[in-house]
Design an enzyme around this catalytic site. Structure first.
Site: not given
Length: 354
Positions: A11, A22-23, A76, A106-107, A129-131, A133, A158, A174-175, A190, A289
């Site tokens: 993602g 930067a790279v 993916r 990510g992972d 990865t935004i999650d 995780d 709100r 957030g899976r 909240a 994202r």
């Protein structure tokens, strides 16, 4: 080091372009050329030899530094789990005279980098990865931006909820990790947060909590739900319940979502005059994202990109960049993928305490 390659995978996350820039800056200082790999690990399959590798000059890279998304594109790649595909990808990189690959993702992306390391290609990972995780690091690239995007959205929601006395269900990404939901709820006041790590929730319990808020005179409660939480909630007959309450725009077997959940809460709860509260729903979605990275994410991207190139320069491989005690560091990828970080249960319980 004659060539460095970089790819973004999985993602997309805010700050990926900043990391690539930067790279590029660090590679230029070494006199190394930089190749960008198109569409993540798919670009290593050799299917589009004319476009899979892109020459990334420093001038070109500097133009994308503050852009959201990823200019290298991402996808993916399920084929990459096959050993023969991994070997062919490593051979392709060697044929391009690539002596080091930087993987931003990510992972799953890190597992791909790990596999290429075993094939003899030096790899360094940057956590994009935004999650949030990946347990070995205090933050992942894009997480801060995603949270700030959600916070802005929830604050606006709100404000309208207060104006109309309407509770609101807000779904965030957030899976498997509820950090975006947790930080968003903590930052906005909240009243209820639901995360995939907390597997005891039932629809009835959430309705009771919302009713408790209403009974206290709070008619505009916000319920923040991580998208992965729908799958771990206790079974409930949404269709049967809503049909029994006269709701027509539902069908049997319909998967639970924020709008359906809001409808159920509406008919499970009641206002002081015995009417049902107008519970509304918003899915924040891809805006998490696609925003420009915050200063924190952009800075982390810069430091991570510089660190990744430096590791390759010193002959290091099979390492990933992370944040620890507020400072950028690196760790063996095997250890990183085995790390476990407990869920912030105390903060979660505090938000849901009233």
């Amino acid at each position: 080091m004659s060539h460095i390659a970089v790819l973004t995978s999985g993602g997309d996350s805010p700050g990926m372009n900043a990391a690539v820039t930067a790279v590029a800056r660090s590679a230029a200082l070494l006199g190394a050329s930089l190749l960008g790999v198109d569409r993540g690990f798919n670009g290593l399959l050799g299917k589009n030899p004319e476009t899979d590798f892109i020459e990334l000059s420093l001038e070109k890279a500097l133009d994308i530094a503050d852009l959201p998304g990823t200019q290298l594109r991402t996808a993916r790649c399920l084929e990459f789990i096959k050993p023969e595909v991994q070997k062919a990808a490593a051979d392709l990189l060697r044929s391009k005279d690539v002596t080091g690959l930087i993987v931003i993702g990510g992972d799953g992306s890190f597992h791909g980098a790990q596999a290429l390391c075993h094939q003899g290609i030096p790899c360094i990972g940057i956590p994009g990865t935004i999650d949030n995780d990946l347990a070995y690091t205090e933050m992942t690239l894009g997480f801060d931006t995603a949270v700030n995007t959600c916070v802005d959205a929830v604050r606006s929601i709100r404000a309208t909820s207060r104006s109309h006395d309407r509770p609101h269900v807000v779904e965030v990404m957030g899976r498997h990790c509820g950090d975006i939901a947790l930080m968003t709820a903590a930052s906005t006041g909240a009243e209820i947060v639901i995360a995939p790590e907390a597997k005891h929730w039932s629809v009835e319990e959430i309705a009771l909590r919302l009713q408790s808020q209403i009974d206290r005179g709070n008619y505009r409660s916000t319920i923040v739900v991580a998208e992965g939480a729908w799958e771990i909630m206790k079974p409930f007959d949404y269709y049967g319940f809503l049909k029994a309450n006269g709701v027509k725009d539902v069908y049997e077997g319909q998967p639970i979502n924020a709008d359906l959940f809001a409808k159920v809460l509406k008919y499970m709860c009641s206002m002081p005059d015995n009417s049902h509260p107008e519970v509304r729903a918003t899915v924040i979605g891809y805006t998490q994202r696609g925003c420009q990275p915050t200063a924190r994410d952009a800075t982390f991207a810069f430091e991570a990109g510089v660190a990744a190139v430096r590791l390759l320069q010193h002959g290091e491989s099979n390492r990933v960049i992370g944040m620890k005690h507020g400072k950028v560091y690196d760790i063996d990828i095997d250890k990183a993928l085995k790390a476990h970080r407990p869920f912030q249960r105390s903060l979660y319980n505090t938000i849901n305490a009233l």
